[in-house]
Design a protein around this motif. Structure first.
Motif, PDB file in Angstrom:
ATOM      1  N   MET A   1       0.816  -1.198   0.000  1.00  0.00           N
ATOM      2  CA  MET A   1       0.000   0.000   0.000  1.00  0.00           C
ATOM      3  C   MET A   1       0.861   1.264   0.000  1.00  0.00           C
ATOM      4  N   ILE A   2       2.165   1.109   0.141  1.00  0.00           N
ATOM      5  CA  ILE A   2       3.048   2.270   0.131  1.00  0.00           C
ATOM      6  C   ILE A   2       3.451   2.643  -1.288  1.00  0.00           C
ATOM      7  N   PHE A   3       3.690   1.632  -2.109  1.00  0.00           N
ATOM      8  CA  PHE A   3       4.241   1.854  -3.446  1.00  0.00           C
ATOM      9  C   PHE A   3       3.152   1.797  -4.511  1.00  0.00           C
ATOM     10  N   ASP A   4       3.472   2.305  -5.698  1.00  0.00           N
ATOM     11  CA  ASP A   4       2.509   2.303  -6.792  1.00  0.00           C
ATOM     12  C   ASP A   4       2.047   0.881  -7.085  1.00  0.00           C
ATOM     13  N   GLN A   5       0.781   0.756  -7.425  1.00  0.00           N
ATOM     14  CA  GLN A   5       0.168  -0.558  -7.653  1.00  0.00           C
ATOM     15  C   GLN A   5       0.909  -1.325  -8.749  1.00  0.00           C
ATOM     16  N   ASP A   6       1.181  -2.589  -8.479  1.00  0.00           N
ATOM     17  CA  ASP A   6       1.843  -3.509  -9.418  1.00  0.00           C
ATOM     18  C   ASP A   6       3.231  -3.042  -9.852  1.00  0.00           C
ATOM     19  N   SER A   7       3.929  -2.294  -9.002  1.00  0.00           N
ATOM     20  CA  SER A   7       5.257  -1.818  -9.400  1.00  0.00           C
ATOM     21  C   SER A   7       6.389  -2.486  -8.627  1.00  0.00           C
ATOM     22  N   VAL A   8       6.105  -3.328  -7.642  1.00  0.00           N
ATOM     23  CA  VAL A   8       7.145  -3.916  -6.800  1.00  0.00           C
ATOM     24  C   VAL A   8       7.708  -5.163  -7.467  1.00  0.00           C
ATOM     25  N   PHE A   9       9.039  -5.175  -7.637  1.00  0.00           N
ATOM     26  CA  PHE A   9       9.741  -6.312  -8.231  1.00  0.00           C
ATOM     27  C   PHE A   9      10.827  -6.748  -7.264  1.00  0.00           C
ATOM     28  N   GLU A  10      10.587  -7.873  -6.571  1.00  0.00           N
ATOM     29  CA  GLU A  10      11.563  -8.364  -5.594  1.00  0.00           C
ATOM     30  C   GLU A  10      12.731  -9.037  -6.297  1.00  0.00           C
ATOM     31  N   ILE A  11      13.923  -8.802  -5.763  1.00  0.00           N
ATOM     32  CA  ILE A  11      15.146  -9.376  -6.323  1.00  0.00           C
ATOM     33  C   ILE A  11      15.707 -10.395  -5.341  1.00  0.00           C
ATOM     34  N   GLY A  12      16.012 -11.602  -5.822  1.00  0.00           N
ATOM     35  CA  GLY A  12      16.661 -12.625  -4.999  1.00  0.00           C
ATOM     36  C   GLY A  12      15.837 -13.096  -3.825  1.00  0.00           C
ATOM     37  N   ALA A  13      14.579 -13.407  -4.049  1.00  0.00           N
ATOM     38  CA  ALA A  13      13.683 -13.785  -2.950  1.00  0.00           C
ATOM     39  C   ALA A  13      14.140 -15.040  -2.215  1.00  0.00           C
ATOM     40  N   LEU A  14      14.806 -15.945  -2.894  1.00  0.00           N
ATOM     41  CA  LEU A  14      15.209 -17.203  -2.268  1.00  0.00           C
ATOM     42  C   LEU A  14      16.607 -17.146  -1.650  1.00  0.00           C
ATOM     43  N   TYR A  15      17.357 -16.098  -1.910  1.00  0.00           N
ATOM     44  CA  TYR A  15      18.704 -15.947  -1.366  1.00  0.00           C
ATOM     45  C   TYR A  15      18.653 -14.959  -0.209  1.00  0.00           C
ATOM     46  N   GLY A  16      19.095 -15.370   0.959  1.00  0.00           N
ATOM     47  CA  GLY A  16      19.037 -14.483   2.129  1.00  0.00           C
ATOM     48  C   GLY A  16      17.634 -13.987   2.385  1.00  0.00           C
ATOM     49  N   PRO A  17      16.677 -14.908   2.574  1.00  0.00           N
ATOM     50  CA  PRO A  17      15.268 -14.512   2.615  1.00  0.00           C
ATOM     51  C   PRO A  17      14.856 -13.622   3.795  1.00  0.00           C
ATOM     52  N   SER A  18      15.708 -13.457   4.789  1.00  0.00           N
ATOM     53  CA  SER A  18      15.328 -12.594   5.914  1.00  0.00           C
ATOM     54  C   SER A  18      15.415 -11.108   5.560  1.00  0.00           C
ATOM     55  N   GLN A  19      16.033 -10.781   4.435  1.00  0.00           N
ATOM     56  CA  GLN A  19      16.098  -9.403   3.957  1.00  0.00           C
ATOM     57  C   GLN A  19      15.393  -9.327   2.615  1.00  0.00           C
ATOM     58  N   ILE A  20      14.507  -8.382   2.468  1.00  0.00           N
ATOM     59  CA  ILE A  20      13.790  -8.181   1.211  1.00  0.00           C
ATOM     60  C   ILE A  20      14.439  -7.019   0.475  1.00  0.00           C
ATOM     61  N   CYS A  21      14.784  -7.252  -0.780  1.00  0.00           N
ATOM     62  CA  CYS A  21      15.321  -6.217  -1.656  1.00  0.00           C
ATOM     63  C   CYS A  21      14.417  -6.162  -2.880  1.00  0.00           C
ATOM     64  N   ALA A  22      13.938  -4.978  -3.227  1.00  0.00           N
ATOM     65  CA  ALA A  22      13.010  -4.863  -4.351  1.00  0.00           C
ATOM     66  C   ALA A  22      13.192  -3.516  -5.038  1.00  0.00           C
ATOM     67  N   LEU A  23      12.761  -3.479  -6.276  1.00  0.00           N
ATOM     68  CA  LEU A  23      12.650  -2.230  -7.019  1.00  0.00           C
ATOM     69  C   LEU A  23      11.170  -1.902  -7.085  1.00  0.00           C
ATOM     70  N   ALA A  24      10.826  -0.629  -6.991  1.00  0.00           N
ATOM     71  CA  ALA A  24       9.422  -0.230  -7.002  1.00  0.00           C
ATOM     72  C   ALA A  24       9.305   1.207  -7.494  1.00  0.00           C
ATOM     73  N   MET A  25       8.081   1.625  -7.659  1.00  0.00           N
ATOM     74  CA  MET A  25       7.782   3.012  -7.999  1.00  0.00           C
ATOM     75  C   MET A  25       7.030   3.628  -6.822  1.00  0.00           C
ATOM     76  N   LEU A  26       7.419   4.822  -6.460  1.00  0.00           N
ATOM     77  CA  LEU A  26       6.760   5.568  -5.384  1.00  0.00           C
ATOM     78  C   LEU A  26       6.319   6.898  -5.971  1.00  0.00           C
ATOM     79  N   ASN A  27       5.020   7.019  -6.203  1.00  0.00           N
ATOM     80  CA  ASN A  27       4.474   8.218  -6.840  1.00  0.00           C
ATOM     81  C   ASN A  27       5.158   8.495  -8.181  1.00  0.00           C
ATOM     82  N   GLY A  28       5.408   7.425  -8.936  1.00  0.00           N
ATOM     83  CA  GLY A  28       6.021   7.538 -10.256  1.00  0.00           C
ATOM     84  C   GLY A  28       7.533   7.604 -10.265  1.00  0.00           C
ATOM     85  N   GLN A  29       8.163   7.665  -9.102  1.00  0.00           N
ATOM     86  CA  GLN A  29       9.624   7.753  -8.981  1.00  0.00           C
ATOM     87  C   GLN A  29      10.193   6.362  -8.692  1.00  0.00           C
TER      88      GLN A  29
END
Length: 124
Positions: free
Chosen positions: A1-29
């Motif tokens: 609910m923080i980031f633009d709808q359908d813009s979150v792309f998680e990277i390496g979900a199965l490697y080091g799963p206790s940390q989430i790293c993702a690319l997203a859009m926040l208000n178009g940025q």
């Protein structure tokens, strides 16, 4: 609910799963997103998670992506397996990467933040 709808792309979900790293859009940025996944080791930073974290911060810094960090950090993972894996060494490299980054950070303290591992979540 923080980031633009359908813009979150998680990277390496199965490697080091206790940390989430993702690319997203926040208000178009475009932004880099860091978060702890409390379903894996309560979000503790393991050796793999620290390596993933460091590489992601360095990538965001290289491509000038601001970082949004959602913090719920119980610290570094402990125990003989963690010591053998070099968790502290990799964890301190993650802390150094955060401290040396030059991009803007927005840090949101979601819950807990204990120990030295929490220093990786706050850039200068």
């Amino acid at each position: 609910m923080i980031f633009d709808q359908d813009s979150v792309f998680e990277i390496g979900a199965l490697y080091g799963p206790s940390q989430i790293c993702a690319l997203a859009m926040l208000n178009g940025q475009p932004v880099g997103v860091l978060a702890n996944d409390c379903l894996h080791y309560a979000g503790a930073m393991t050796a793999e998670a620290a390596q993933k974290y460091r590489r992601f911060v360095e990538m965001c810094d290289t491509f000038h992506l601001p970082i949004v960090n959602l913090v719920d950090q119980p610290g570094f993972m402990i125990g003989p397996e963690s010591e053998a894996a070099g968790t502290i060494r990799y964890g301190m490299a993650a802390v150094a990467a955060a401290a040396q980054s030059t991009v803007p950070w927005a840090v949101i303290q979601v819950h807990k933040g204990f120990g030295v591992a929490t220093a990786a979540h706050y850039a200068p």
